[in-house]
Scaffold this motif. Structure first.
Motif, PDB file in Angstrom:
ATOM      1  N   SER B 262     107.292  66.743   3.632  1.00 56.82           N
ATOM      2  CA  SER B 262     106.266  67.772   3.486  1.00 56.82           C
ATOM      3  C   SER B 262     106.804  69.126   3.935  1.00 56.82           C
ATOM      4  O   SER B 262     106.057  70.075   4.070  1.00 56.82           O
ATOM      5  CB  SER B 262     105.023  67.393   4.292  1.00 56.82           C
ATOM      6  N   ASN B 327     103.778  68.217  -9.054  1.00 57.03           N
ATOM      7  CA  ASN B 327     103.416  66.822  -8.759  1.00 57.03           C
ATOM      8  C   ASN B 327     104.446  65.844  -9.307  1.00 57.03           C
ATOM      9  O   ASN B 327     104.875  64.921  -8.618  1.00 57.03           O
ATOM     10  CB  ASN B 327     102.050  66.485  -9.355  1.00 57.03           C
ATOM     11  N   VAL B 328     104.828  66.030 -10.565  1.00 54.88           N
ATOM     12  CA  VAL B 328     105.803  65.120 -11.182  1.00 54.88           C
ATOM     13  C   VAL B 328     107.139  65.201 -10.434  1.00 54.88           C
ATOM     14  O   VAL B 328     107.753  64.177 -10.116  1.00 54.88           O
ATOM     15  CB  VAL B 328     105.980  65.436 -12.681  1.00 54.88           C
ATOM     16  N   SER B 330     107.688  66.141  -7.322  1.00 52.96           N
ATOM     17  CA  SER B 330     107.573  65.557  -5.977  1.00 52.96           C
ATOM     18  C   SER B 330     107.622  64.039  -6.040  1.00 52.96           C
ATOM     19  O   SER B 330     108.236  63.392  -5.190  1.00 52.96           O
ATOM     20  CB  SER B 330     106.249  65.937  -5.323  1.00 52.96           C
ATOM     21  N   GLN B 331     106.939  63.473  -7.020  1.00 54.68           N
ATOM     22  CA  GLN B 331     106.950  62.017  -7.142  1.00 54.68           C
ATOM     23  C   GLN B 331     108.370  61.499  -7.317  1.00 54.68           C
ATOM     24  O   GLN B 331     108.784  60.541  -6.656  1.00 54.68           O
ATOM     25  CB  GLN B 331     106.094  61.574  -8.333  1.00 54.68           C
ATOM     26  N   SER B 332     109.120  62.143  -8.216  1.00 54.98           N
ATOM     27  CA  SER B 332     110.499  61.694  -8.438  1.00 54.98           C
ATOM     28  C   SER B 332     111.315  61.841  -7.165  1.00 54.98           C
ATOM     29  O   SER B 332     112.038  60.926  -6.773  1.00 54.98           O
ATOM     30  CB  SER B 332     111.158  62.508  -9.551  1.00 54.98           C
ATOM     31  N   THR B 334     110.362  61.991  -4.045  1.00 55.35           N
ATOM     32  CA  THR B 334     109.941  61.055  -3.013  1.00 55.35           C
ATOM     33  C   THR B 334     110.481  59.654  -3.285  1.00 55.35           C
ATOM     34  O   THR B 334     110.985  58.983  -2.381  1.00 55.35           O
ATOM     35  CB  THR B 334     108.404  61.011  -2.936  1.00 55.35           C
ATOM     36  N   ALA B 335     110.382  59.223  -4.555  1.00 58.61           N
ATOM     37  CA  ALA B 335     110.858  57.881  -4.891  1.00 58.61           C
ATOM     38  C   ALA B 335     112.352  57.755  -4.611  1.00 58.61           C
ATOM     39  O   ALA B 335     112.812  56.754  -4.062  1.00 58.61           O
ATOM     40  CB  ALA B 335     110.559  57.570  -6.358  1.00 58.61           C
ATOM     41  N   PRO B 423     107.787  70.111  -1.256  1.00 58.43           N
ATOM     42  CA  PRO B 423     107.515  71.535  -1.460  1.00 58.43           C
ATOM     43  C   PRO B 423     108.704  72.294  -2.061  1.00 58.43           C
ATOM     44  O   PRO B 423     108.531  73.174  -2.895  1.00 58.43           O
ATOM     45  CB  PRO B 423     107.212  72.053  -0.054  1.00 58.43           C
TER      46      PRO B 423
END
Lengths: 447, 447
Positions: B262, B327-328, B330-332, B334-335, B423
């Motif tokens: 974050s 969003n897309v 961040s998802q990538s 994070t994964a 971010p």
């Protein structure tokens, strides 16, 4: 730790059908590394080295795999190989496997078990999903409180081989009610004539079988236990949750929380083995909800379309403001979700937490406003810069309050706080932040 | 697990100066719950119950606190109370405490130790921060490979009380080189005349003292060990990393990763005890960098100011598009960060991962474009809706590639991949996404 290079080899050995090479590789690697390599391979290919393992190691490797890969392996086995493998598994691992398996495999698995093992598995499966009951091991060595240490050691010697752990020994009274636990190390260093009831640790924490497994795992960590006793509603001993299962539960829970924080459902199994469609599906639900929620931002922008037409320069700062608000909100949400997960914050702390985060947000807003003022003045002039700076202060404070309160509100209404993902907070802060921005702009610029 | 209510009590008992009540409360709670309550209290107040604990429990509670609170407690102790507490601590916990303490406390602490304990602490402090050497325990029971089981059990009985763990027993040869380990449970169930060299597990993993502690902790988890042997560059046995320290390391590492995701620095210690200024400071660095980076978005918007003036409706979709791209991405990110942390993805997987994520992003983009088309058409008409939908497809694909590649690139250049926070990805995707959007708008609308 340097499994990198040999790893590549197994796949290529299998692809080259070099069975001697595969056998050699398998002999040289511990079960968890073999399981890791199998997880990376296509399931049809993975069957080849798996079938080359001898019986004992086959079981060890199998238990190291996660359920998704276990199902793939099981689907490729037939007849006795299938039922032998399941019969030998630890009851808790087996219950987990069957609980998550497709109905067809689950039925076949239960049917193939011996009556004793089937009874044990069915008992574990009787507890709700995600509860300690599902993951505890019933295979333990139970000591009666009236034994001597010498006699207790004999019991451990006689029954220890069949138990999953003997480091923590539950001590019970006549009604099988849990008195406490004794550590194997205490038995070993105690006098043979000492009595169990004098060395039993009665203050040891215990959990009900119906409690969430994740909470129990965190308790193991907090209290530094090798295993945590699980009891029924009448304090009767049922089984142990072992530290290695706790470690796995915590890693899984953290992975889940991390995935949820980015607005994705957790994907079970190895990233490399997950298909494109499966990854996309795990992420799609939230993205769909979020893009619909983002319609709010379009509505707000539309409401102020006249203002934007009059002063186009205002539009230039929209991405910067929504971005900053989203960042501050995500930070607050992430901090609170984690503090909740590890038990540092409780629901009733909500007012205190919101007030604390409001001050953090204000402080951050004041700092960022200075930067915004400089950038704004340099790029478009002082009037707009003042509007932007003032908006940054209000938006940051607001974002911190929203970001910190939402996870606590979620927990209060019984929703997993991790579902209050950073993207959800960002999207909500985006719409409200724009409202704040344009209202301030109209007031200061007098339009 | 239901520590909620009694928790509140301790603070109020202390505030009411009800010392009898405090004593009673302390007697009824295990050390880890006492430590948890102390962490929530103001440090001056926390000293009161702490001093009321008897010697043994004082140490147990103290070891459960994290270094930040340990320093506060130490600062409040004087003379013999101070040095006695430190003298009794486990060497690894003490090394960690001293390593992180303010210089003044550290010097006072080392000076007060007995020569033997000081030597052990200094040895641990000789290893680099964050290495296994710092967190291993040198207090173990070491067995020679030529012993019999019966003799080995005598050694455990004689030396076990001083060791931090006896569940995993390192086995060495004449040069103190590690042959492998024996589990206490194996000793207990084996015949007294059996020889250690026949039951030693030589395939057990081992790590060098200079390796990162987090990697070693994850190895303990993967290989389901109670303790992992630590050796020097000549394979000589140095100490053990125990599972409870591993659990703590993993939780800490996960907390750090979650905070970094974050865009915040991890805050050591209890959330409730952290001051507003400390929380703000932990989050400010990235926010400052990000708002400066967000200037890019202002530049892009400015470059297309004429386009916005011509078709104001284009501006309405800016927050929705930057939000979705973020969003897309961040998802990538994070994964991939998580897959890297748990060892499922390696740096050399970069091309494969980027290609996989590109397809995931494309799939998600196609899905979201349908929604965008409907929303856009309803709100502003078909032409702009087509522009928005086309942009969604390109931006999602691009965001997934960027989000997945950045953590791997960070790891390759030796930066912690978790620093590639959601971010950061969002901010980069914001600016490039706007470029994509306005370029597509100009092309399709012919302006």
């Amino acid at each position: 730790m340097s499994a990198d290079e040999p790893g590549e080899e197994l796949t290529s050995l299998v692809e080259r059908s070099d069975l001697t090479g595969v056998r050699l590789w398998l002999a040289e690697h511990p079960p968890y590394e073999i399981a890791d390599e199998l997880s990376r391979m296509d399931s049809a290919l993975a069957m080849i080295p798996f079938r080359l393992l001898d019986k004992d190691r086959e079981l060890e490797v199998f238990e190291e795999l996660d359920p998704v890969h276990q199902h793939e392996i099981l689907a490729g086995l037939r007849g006795t190989a299938f039922s032998e493998l399941l019969e030998e598994m630890d009851p808790d691992d087996r219950a987990r496997l069957i609980g998550e398996a497709p109905a067809k495999i689950a039925a076949r698995a239960l049917a193939g078990l011996s009556p004793a093992e089937r009874r044990m598995t069915a008992a574990l499966l009787g507890y709700p999903e995600g509860s300690v009951g599902r993951v505890m091991t019933p295979e333990t060595v139970v000591l009666h409180r009236d034994l001597t240490v010498g006699r207790a050691l004999e019991v451990v010697r006689a029954e220890g081989a069949a138990a999953e752990t003997v480091y923590t020994l539950p001590v019970v009274d006549d009604g099988r009610r849990l008195a406490g636990t004794v550590r194997l190390s205490d038995l070993v260093v105690s006098d043979d004539t000492a009595e169990i009831k004098d060395i039993v640790d009665i203050l040891v924490p215990r959990v009900r079988a119906t409690e969430p497994a994740e909470d129990a795992a965190r308790l193991i960590q907090e209290a530094n236990l090798v295993a945590l006793p699980v009891v029924d509603s009448e304090e009767r001993f049922l089984g142990l949750l072992t530290f290695d299962d706790a470690l796995e539960l915590i890693e899984e829970a953290d992975s889940e929380d991390i995935a949820r924080q980015s607005g994705a459902s957790p994907v079970a199994g190895h990233y490399v083995a997950a298909s494109v469609v499966r990854l996309a599906r795990a992420r799609s639900v939230w993205l769909l909800l979020l893009i619909v929620a983002a319609t709010l931002t379009v509505n707000v922008m539309q409401a102020f379309e006249a203002t934007i037409e009059q002063v186009t320069a205002l539009a230039l700062f929209v991405p910067m403001l929504t971005g900053t608000g989203g960042n501050v909100g995500s930070q607050s949400a992430t901090a609170i979700v984690r503090a909740l997960a590890v038990g540092e914050v409780r629901v009733r702390d909500l007012p205190g937490t919101a007030w604390k985060e409001a001050r953090v947000g204000l402080l951050l807003g004041l700092m960022l406003a200075c930067i915004a003022l400089v950038i704004g003045t340099a790029l478009v002039g002082r009037d707009i810069a003042v509007v932007v700076a003032a908006s940054v202060i209000v938006i940051c404070t607001w974002a911190a309050v929203i970001g910190s309160s939402m996870p606590l509100l979620a927990r209060r209404v019984g929703v997993d706080p991790a579902v209050v993902s950073a993207p959800l907070v960002s999207t909500l802060v985006d719409a409200t932040g724009l409202l704040i921005y344009f209202t301030i702009a109209r007031t200061i610029l007098g339009i």
